[in-house]
Design a protein around this motif. Sequence first.
Motif, PDB file in Angstrom:
ATOM      1  N   ALA A 160      30.848  40.563  93.105  1.00 28.89           N
ATOM      2  CA  ALA A 160      30.078  40.587  94.245  1.00 28.89           C
ATOM      3  C   ALA A 160      28.932  40.977  94.105  1.00 28.89           C
ATOM      4  CB  ALA A 160      31.052  41.378  95.184  1.00 28.89           C
ATOM      5  N   SER A 161      28.040  40.711  95.137  1.00 31.55           N
ATOM      6  CA  SER A 161      26.434  41.060  95.127  1.00 31.55           C
ATOM      7  C   SER A 161      26.477  42.611  95.555  1.00 31.55           C
ATOM      8  CB  SER A 161      25.664  40.230  96.062  1.00 31.55           C
ATOM      9  OG  SER A 161      26.094  40.475  97.405  1.00 31.55           O
ATOM     10  N   ARG A 162      25.210  43.097  95.243  1.00 34.64           N
ATOM     11  CA  ARG A 162      25.076  44.487  95.520  1.00 34.64           C
ATOM     12  C   ARG A 162      25.038  44.593  97.156  1.00 34.64           C
ATOM     13  NH1 ARG A 162      20.139  47.988  93.347  1.00 34.64           N
ATOM     14  NH2 ARG A 162      20.948  47.240  91.399  1.00 34.64           N
ATOM     15  N   GLU A 163      24.490  43.877  97.748  1.00 36.25           N
ATOM     16  CA  GLU A 163      24.576  43.790  99.448  1.00 36.25           C
ATOM     17  C   GLU A 163      26.142  43.753  99.905  1.00 36.25           C
ATOM     18  OE1 GLU A 163      23.074  44.668 102.921  1.00 36.25           O
ATOM     19  OE2 GLU A 163      22.051  44.725 100.773  1.00 36.25           O
ATOM     20  N   THR A 164      27.061  42.969  99.121  1.00 37.69           N
ATOM     21  CA  THR A 164      28.162  42.633  99.662  1.00 37.69           C
ATOM     22  C   THR A 164      29.116  44.135  99.271  1.00 37.69           C
ATOM     23  OG1 THR A 164      28.343  40.326  99.161  1.00 37.69           O
ATOM     24  CG2 THR A 164      30.438  41.639  99.385  1.00 37.69           C
ATOM     25  N   THR A 165      28.962  44.680  98.059  1.00 35.30           N
ATOM     26  CA  THR A 165      29.546  45.778  97.744  1.00 35.30           C
ATOM     27  C   THR A 165      29.126  46.903  98.605  1.00 35.30           C
ATOM     28  OG1 THR A 165      28.087  46.425  96.158  1.00 35.30           O
ATOM     29  CG2 THR A 165      30.136  45.217  95.568  1.00 35.30           C
ATOM     30  N   ARG A 166      27.590  47.074  99.058  1.00 33.05           N
ATOM     31  CA  ARG A 166      27.307  48.015  99.985  1.00 33.05           C
ATOM     32  C   ARG A 166      28.122  47.981 101.334  1.00 33.05           C
ATOM     33  NH1 ARG A 166      23.122  47.600 102.217  1.00 33.05           N
ATOM     34  NH2 ARG A 166      22.385  49.807 102.505  1.00 33.05           N
ATOM     35  N   LYS A 167      28.182  46.649 102.154  1.00 30.89           N
ATOM     36  CA  LYS A 167      28.565  46.728 102.944  1.00 30.89           C
ATOM     37  C   LYS A 167      30.270  46.955 103.175  1.00 30.89           C
ATOM     38  CE  LYS A 167      25.064  46.247 105.490  1.00 30.89           C
ATOM     39  NZ  LYS A 167      24.747  47.114 106.397  1.00 30.89           N
ATOM     40  N   LEU A 168      30.919  46.465 101.965  1.00 31.31           N
ATOM     41  CA  LEU A 168      32.262  46.876 101.925  1.00 31.31           C
ATOM     42  C   LEU A 168      32.799  48.351 101.908  1.00 31.31           C
ATOM     43  CD1 LEU A 168      33.574  44.329  99.058  1.00 31.31           C
ATOM     44  CD2 LEU A 168      33.833  44.260 101.701  1.00 31.31           C
ATOM     45  N   HIS A 224      30.471  50.471 103.390  1.00 31.15           N
ATOM     46  CA  HIS A 224      29.984  50.803 104.847  1.00 31.15           C
ATOM     47  C   HIS A 224      31.068  50.387 105.842  1.00 31.15           C
ATOM     48  CE1 HIS A 224      26.812  50.818 107.849  1.00 31.15           C
ATOM     49  NE2 HIS A 224      27.555  49.967 108.520  1.00 31.15           N
ATOM     50  N   ILE A 225      31.907  49.325 105.700  1.00 32.25           N
ATOM     51  CA  ILE A 225      32.879  49.145 106.448  1.00 32.25           C
ATOM     52  C   ILE A 225      34.251  50.240 106.190  1.00 32.25           C
ATOM     53  CG2 ILE A 225      34.753  47.571 107.170  1.00 32.25           C
ATOM     54  CD1 ILE A 225      32.607  45.469 106.366  1.00 32.25           C
ATOM     55  N   PHE A 230      30.148  43.771 108.918  1.00 36.38           N
ATOM     56  CA  PHE A 230      30.836  42.289 108.873  1.00 36.38           C
ATOM     57  C   PHE A 230      29.449  41.437 109.413  1.00 36.38           C
ATOM     58  CE2 PHE A 230      35.250  43.926 108.661  1.00 36.38           C
ATOM     59  CZ  PHE A 230      35.566  43.064 107.558  1.00 36.38           C
ATOM     60  N   ALA A 231      28.707  41.817 110.414  1.00 40.42           N
ATOM     61  CA  ALA A 231      27.502  40.953 110.953  1.00 40.42           C
ATOM     62  C   ALA A 231      26.607  40.767 109.608  1.00 40.42           C
ATOM     63  CB  ALA A 231      26.758  41.789 111.684  1.00 40.42           C
ATOM     64  N   ALA A 232      26.288  41.740 108.766  1.00 36.21           N
ATOM     65  CA  ALA A 232      25.893  41.694 107.296  1.00 36.21           C
ATOM     66  C   ALA A 232      26.328  40.737 106.491  1.00 36.21           C
ATOM     67  CB  ALA A 232      25.351  42.981 106.862  1.00 36.21           C
ATOM     68  N   LEU A 233      27.420  40.897 106.274  1.00 34.30           N
ATOM     69  CA  LEU A 233      28.038  39.747 105.341  1.00 34.30           C
ATOM     70  C   LEU A 233      28.368  38.302 105.693  1.00 34.30           C
ATOM     71  CD1 LEU A 233      31.459  42.041 104.676  1.00 34.30           C
ATOM     72  CD2 LEU A 233      29.576  41.642 103.007  1.00 34.30           C
ATOM     73  N   VAL A 234      28.549  38.176 107.321  1.00 35.76           N
ATOM     74  CA  VAL A 234      28.467  37.040 107.596  1.00 35.76           C
ATOM     75  C   VAL A 234      26.922  36.253 107.512  1.00 35.76           C
ATOM     76  CG1 VAL A 234      28.811  35.543 109.802  1.00 35.76           C
ATOM     77  CG2 VAL A 234      30.503  37.308 109.304  1.00 35.76           C
ATOM     78  N   GLY A 235      25.943  37.350 107.936  1.00 32.43           N
ATOM     79  CA  GLY A 235      24.754  36.737 107.830  1.00 32.43           C
ATOM     80  C   GLY A 235      24.312  36.457 106.353  1.00 32.43           C
ATOM     81  N   ILE A 236      24.685  37.247 105.544  1.00 24.01           N
ATOM     82  CA  ILE A 236      24.408  36.799 104.135  1.00 24.01           C
ATOM     83  C   ILE A 236      24.982  35.464 103.756  1.00 24.01           C
ATOM     84  CG2 ILE A 236      24.754  37.444 101.625  1.00 24.01           C
ATOM     85  CD1 ILE A 236      24.746  40.458 102.689  1.00 24.01           C
ATOM     86  N   ARG A 237      26.113  35.335 104.016  1.00 21.05           N
ATOM     87  CA  ARG A 237      27.048  33.819 103.470  1.00 21.05           C
ATOM     88  C   ARG A 237      26.697  32.725 104.348  1.00 21.05           C
ATOM     89  NH1 ARG A 237      30.628  33.294  99.757  1.00 21.05           N
ATOM     90  NH2 ARG A 237      32.079  31.339 100.005  1.00 21.05           N
ATOM     91  N   GLU A 239      24.008  33.841 113.476  1.00 17.13           N
ATOM     92  CA  GLU A 239      25.465  33.895 113.229  1.00 17.13           C
ATOM     93  C   GLU A 239      26.009  35.321 112.875  1.00 17.13           C
ATOM     94  OE1 GLU A 239      23.715  30.123 112.020  1.00 17.13           O
ATOM     95  OE2 GLU A 239      23.048  32.210 111.770  1.00 17.13           O
ATOM     96  N   GLY A 240      25.082  36.160 112.324  1.00 17.49           N
ATOM     97  CA  GLY A 240      25.544  37.617 111.872  1.00 17.49           C
ATOM     98  C   GLY A 240      25.612  38.317 113.322  1.00 17.49           C
ATOM     99  N   SER A 241      24.584  37.952 114.075  1.00 15.96           N
ATOM    100  CA  SER A 241      24.311  38.820 115.242  1.00 15.96           C
ATOM    101  C   SER A 241      25.461  38.446 116.386  1.00 15.96           C
ATOM    102  CB  SER A 241      23.157  38.294 116.111  1.00 15.96           C
ATOM    103  OG  SER A 241      21.842  39.163 115.326  1.00 15.96           O
ATOM    104  N   LEU A 242      26.079  37.177 116.247  1.00 20.78           N
ATOM    105  CA  LEU A 242      27.222  36.842 117.229  1.00 20.78           C
ATOM    106  C   LEU A 242      28.611  37.683 116.837  1.00 20.78           C
ATOM    107  CD1 LEU A 242      26.439  33.154 117.648  1.00 20.78           C
ATOM    108  CD2 LEU A 242      26.432  34.703 119.568  1.00 20.78           C
ATOM    109  N   VAL A 243      28.671  37.763 115.439  1.00 21.52           N
ATOM    110  CA  VAL A 243      29.880  38.470 114.829  1.00 21.52           C
ATOM    111  C   VAL A 243      29.794  39.849 115.320  1.00 21.52           C
ATOM    112  CG1 VAL A 243      30.939  39.227 112.697  1.00 21.52           C
ATOM    113  CG2 VAL A 243      30.158  36.823 112.924  1.00 21.52           C
ATOM    114  N   ALA A 244      28.627  40.347 115.226  1.00 20.64           N
ATOM    115  CA  ALA A 244      28.420  41.773 115.694  1.00 20.64           C
ATOM    116  C   ALA A 244      28.658  42.024 117.081  1.00 20.64           C
ATOM    117  CB  ALA A 244      26.771  42.436 115.467  1.00 20.64           C
ATOM    118  N   ILE A 245      28.466  41.156 117.888  1.00 22.81           N
ATOM    119  CA  ILE A 245      28.600  41.291 119.367  1.00 22.81           C
ATOM    120  C   ILE A 245      30.106  40.962 119.663  1.00 22.81           C
ATOM    121  CG2 ILE A 245      28.250  40.268 121.578  1.00 22.81           C
ATOM    122  CD1 ILE A 245      25.398  39.409 120.602  1.00 22.81           C
ATOM    123  N   VAL A 246      30.793  39.880 119.118  1.00 21.32           N
ATOM    124  CA  VAL A 246      32.067  39.868 119.324  1.00 21.32           C
ATOM    125  C   VAL A 246      33.099  41.020 118.842  1.00 21.32           C
ATOM    126  CG1 VAL A 246      34.200  38.435 118.561  1.00 21.32           C
ATOM    127  CG2 VAL A 246      32.034  37.320 119.262  1.00 21.32           C
TER     128      VAL A 246
END
Length: 214
Positions: free
Chosen positions: A30-38, A40-41, A130-137, A150-157
């Motif tokens: 996993a990338s550093r940004e992905t592990t950070r957000k994991l 974070h969550i 999850f907004a960040a993870l979806v935005g990255i991918r 895409e990430g913002s929509l996930v955050a709102i939902v």
Amino acid sequence: MKTLIGITLSNIYVLALLLLSSYLYKTQKASRETTRKLVHIGASNWWFMVMWYADTALTAAIVPMMFVIVNYYMLKNHLFKSIEREGEQQDLGRIFYAVSLLVITVWTFGIGRPEIGVIGVLIMGYADGFAALVGIRYGKHKLYGSKSLEGSLVAIVLTVVIVVFFNNIYAIGLTAAEMVLVVCSAVFLESVSLKGSDNLTVPIGTTLIIYFLM
């Protein structure tokens, strides 16, 4: 005894998150940004643990106070690079995260209503993470900065789901109109917050709004 068990399990849980993130990063799974957000969550789930073991603001505050101190130490000494990012020395988002947990814990346990803190904490953890993870991918349509449509929509939902679900589970008592206000406030606070400061403004601001609406 229950408090001691809870504090011990809390620290084991957070350490496990850090070790997992380090393993995924070092093995390039996993990338550093992905592990950070994991992390974070995952760290936001601690709120359910503290609701189980703590019965006063003082006992509830012990772990987040430790988080603040340890996070600062790790930031200054660059420990666990799996939760760092480029320019991390200027980004205090990790510290803000721990401070938010401390503030909300002392506040909500102090008034005897820890259940109102869960919404703000989980919005910070899950919606933002999850907004960040979806935005990255999957983020193909950029809005501003590093944010994507895409990430913002996930955050709102996810924010809507969290507000509605826990308002009903814990019988907080918000009306439909009030829940819409909470969701819109969380989205607004996240959109206007400077880099990293959303870890302060979103959870504390959301909890404050819920408190006044109750």
